[in-house]
Design a protein around this motif. Structure first.
Motif, PDB file in Angstrom:
ATOM      1  N   SER A  53       0.871  -1.127  -0.006  1.00 31.54           N
ATOM      2  CA  SER A  53       0.109   0.114  -0.118  1.00 31.54           C
ATOM      3  C   SER A  53       0.683   1.259   0.023  1.00 31.54           C
ATOM      4  N   TYR A  54       0.436   2.131  -0.384  1.00 33.92           N
ATOM      5  CA  TYR A  54       0.937   3.607  -0.480  1.00 33.92           C
ATOM      6  C   TYR A  54       1.416   3.927   0.859  1.00 33.92           C
ATOM      7  N   VAL A  55       0.637   3.872   1.908  1.00 31.04           N
ATOM      8  CA  VAL A  55       0.867   4.222   3.429  1.00 31.04           C
ATOM      9  C   VAL A  55       2.258   3.614   3.800  1.00 31.04           C
ATOM     10  N   THR A  56       1.963   2.308   3.635  1.00 28.24           N
ATOM     11  CA  THR A  56       3.093   1.489   3.885  1.00 28.24           C
ATOM     12  C   THR A  56       4.319   1.641   3.591  1.00 28.24           C
ATOM     13  N   LEU A  57       4.252   1.900   2.061  1.00 30.37           N
ATOM     14  CA  LEU A  57       5.627   2.373   1.226  1.00 30.37           C
ATOM     15  C   LEU A  57       6.159   3.531   2.010  1.00 30.37           C
ATOM     16  N   GLN A  58       4.991   4.478   2.356  1.00 31.43           N
ATOM     17  CA  GLN A  58       5.964   5.633   2.776  1.00 31.43           C
ATOM     18  C   GLN A  58       6.303   5.613   4.334  1.00 31.43           C
ATOM     19  N   GLU A  59       5.698   4.595   5.115  1.00 33.88           N
ATOM     20  CA  GLU A  59       6.216   4.160   6.355  1.00 33.88           C
ATOM     21  C   GLU A  59       7.641   3.552   6.216  1.00 33.88           C
ATOM     22  N   GLN A  60       7.750   2.836   5.142  1.00 37.32           N
ATOM     23  CA  GLN A  60       9.235   2.064   4.857  1.00 37.32           C
ATOM     24  C   GLN A  60      10.275   2.967   4.430  1.00 37.32           C
ATOM     25  N   ARG A  61       9.847   3.959   3.625  1.00 43.06           N
ATOM     26  CA  ARG A  61      10.944   5.025   2.957  1.00 43.06           C
ATOM     27  C   ARG A  61      11.388   5.886   4.347  1.00 43.06           C
ATOM     28  N   CYS A  62      10.399   6.139   5.194  1.00 40.92           N
ATOM     29  CA  CYS A  62      10.773   6.908   6.334  1.00 40.92           C
ATOM     30  C   CYS A  62      11.885   6.200   7.256  1.00 40.92           C
ATOM     31  N   VAL A  63      11.601   4.857   7.755  1.00 43.81           N
ATOM     32  CA  VAL A  63      12.528   4.265   8.537  1.00 43.81           C
ATOM     33  C   VAL A  63      13.736   3.932   7.742  1.00 43.81           C
ATOM     34  N   LEU A  64      13.802   3.889   6.605  1.00 47.54           N
ATOM     35  CA  LEU A  64      14.995   3.676   5.896  1.00 47.54           C
ATOM     36  C   LEU A  64      15.743   4.976   5.768  1.00 47.54           C
ATOM     37  N   SER A  65      15.042   6.265   5.576  1.00 48.50           N
ATOM     38  CA  SER A  65      15.688   7.383   5.780  1.00 48.50           C
ATOM     39  C   SER A  65      16.349   7.713   7.320  1.00 48.50           C
ATOM     40  N   TRP A  66      15.604   7.265   8.275  1.00 44.06           N
ATOM     41  CA  TRP A  66      16.212   7.223   9.807  1.00 44.06           C
ATOM     42  C   TRP A  66      17.385   6.498   9.759  1.00 44.06           C
ATOM     43  N   PHE A  67      17.380   5.259   9.290  1.00 41.78           N
ATOM     44  CA  PHE A  67      18.282   4.191   9.332  1.00 41.78           C
ATOM     45  C   PHE A  67      19.724   4.906   8.653  1.00 41.78           C
ATOM     46  N   GLN A  68      19.399   5.484   7.455  1.00 48.11           N
ATOM     47  CA  GLN A  68      20.754   6.284   6.812  1.00 48.11           C
ATOM     48  C   GLN A  68      21.629   7.120   7.886  1.00 48.11           C
ATOM     49  N   GLN A  74      23.300   2.850  17.206  1.00 49.89           N
ATOM     50  CA  GLN A  74      21.973   2.756  16.994  1.00 49.89           C
ATOM     51  C   GLN A  74      21.445   1.723  15.948  1.00 49.89           C
ATOM     52  N   ARG A  75      22.207   1.549  14.971  1.00 48.18           N
ATOM     53  CA  ARG A  75      22.166   0.333  14.177  1.00 48.18           C
ATOM     54  C   ARG A  75      21.998  -1.093  14.887  1.00 48.18           C
ATOM     55  N   GLU A  76      22.727  -1.204  15.590  1.00 51.38           N
ATOM     56  CA  GLU A  76      22.820  -2.523  16.511  1.00 51.38           C
ATOM     57  C   GLU A  76      21.742  -2.780  17.215  1.00 51.38           C
ATOM     58  N   ARG A  77      21.119  -1.551  17.921  1.00 51.19           N
ATOM     59  CA  ARG A  77      20.197  -1.706  18.361  1.00 51.19           C
ATOM     60  C   ARG A  77      18.914  -1.926  17.622  1.00 51.19           C
ATOM     61  N   PHE A  78      19.015  -1.553  16.635  1.00 51.22           N
ATOM     62  CA  PHE A  78      17.661  -1.575  15.711  1.00 51.22           C
ATOM     63  C   PHE A  78      17.960  -3.399  15.164  1.00 51.22           C
ATOM     64  N   LEU A  79      19.089  -3.664  14.895  1.00 51.93           N
ATOM     65  CA  LEU A  79      19.417  -4.890  14.518  1.00 51.93           C
ATOM     66  C   LEU A  79      18.427  -6.054  15.392  1.00 51.93           C
ATOM     67  N   GLN A  80      19.097  -5.636  16.723  1.00 55.97           N
ATOM     68  CA  GLN A  80      18.543  -6.569  17.795  1.00 55.97           C
ATOM     69  C   GLN A  80      16.706  -6.503  17.806  1.00 55.97           C
ATOM     70  N   ASP A  81      16.261  -5.032  17.637  1.00 57.65           N
ATOM     71  CA  ASP A  81      14.904  -5.210  17.844  1.00 57.65           C
ATOM     72  C   ASP A  81      14.335  -5.850  16.527  1.00 57.65           C
ATOM     73  N   PRO A 142      23.655  -4.018   2.393  1.00 60.69           N
ATOM     74  CA  PRO A 142      23.485  -5.525   2.315  1.00 60.69           C
ATOM     75  C   PRO A 142      24.351  -6.075   3.310  1.00 60.69           C
ATOM     76  N   VAL A 143      25.438  -5.343   3.876  1.00 57.00           N
ATOM     77  CA  VAL A 143      25.926  -5.776   4.765  1.00 57.00           C
ATOM     78  C   VAL A 143      25.365  -5.965   6.308  1.00 57.00           C
ATOM     79  N   PHE A 144      24.593  -5.180   6.394  1.00 59.71           N
ATOM     80  CA  PHE A 144      23.636  -5.180   7.631  1.00 59.71           C
ATOM     81  C   PHE A 144      22.647  -6.171   7.531  1.00 59.71           C
TER      82      PHE A 144
END
Length: 159
Positions: A53-68, A74-81, A142-144
């Motif tokens: 869905s468009y909403v889900t796609l926007q949510e996913q893009r938002c999380v990927l933006s944060w991830f960057q 913080q990435r290690e904490r996200f990995l554990q989550d 890809p490494v993550f």
């Protein structure tokens, strides 16, 4: 003699299909009439994966933006989550999650708010949408994702 109806809108202002933006790739669109059927799903035909869905796609893009923008910690904490979400109920991930619980007298920081939103969104996504997110994350880092997969494999056989 043919009568012409006047709509009050000059021809220059009538929108054409080219005036509207196209639907982004991978976004759900309404089904076409030829794809509608009264038969039950899966009756003699292979089920196609549900579109994102468009909403889900926007949510996913938002999380990927944060991830960057996240630090290695913080990435290690996200990995554990993410690992806890991928293999819920495994003792090793439960113990890791318990070790991060703390009583705090301060407001959450931006990263903690991002993780809360991530959790709310992730829980609302269907399995296909979750897989799509992991695929998008793999394209970015890809490494993550390889480390994530090896961590998932490391939980095998643990109860």
């Amino acid at each position: 003699m043919a009568t012409q109806q006047w709509t009050g809108v000059p021809d220059c202002c009538t929108p054409s299909p080219e005036d509207f933006p196209s639907v982004p790739q991978g976004v759900a669109s309404p089904p076409s009439l030829e794809n509608l059927s009264c038969a039950s799903p899966g009756a003699g035909q292979a089920r196609q994966p549900e579109p994102i869905s468009y909403v889900t796609l926007q949510e996913q893009r938002c999380v990927l933006s944060w991830f960057q923008g996240w630090t290695a910690t913080q990435r290690e904490r996200f990995l554990q989550d993410l690992l806890g979400k991928a293999v819920p109920g495994k003792v090793c991930t439960l113990l890791d999650a318990l070790s991060t619980l703390q009583v705090k007298d301060r407001l959450p920081n931006i990263f903690e708010c991002q993780l809360r939103l991530w959790t709310q969104w992730f829980e609302s996504w269907a399995e296909e949408e979750r897989n799509h997110f992991l695929h998008m994350l793999e394209e970015r880092d890809p490494v993550f994702v390889a480390h994530f997969y090896s961590s998932v494999a490391g939980t095998a056989g643990r109860d």
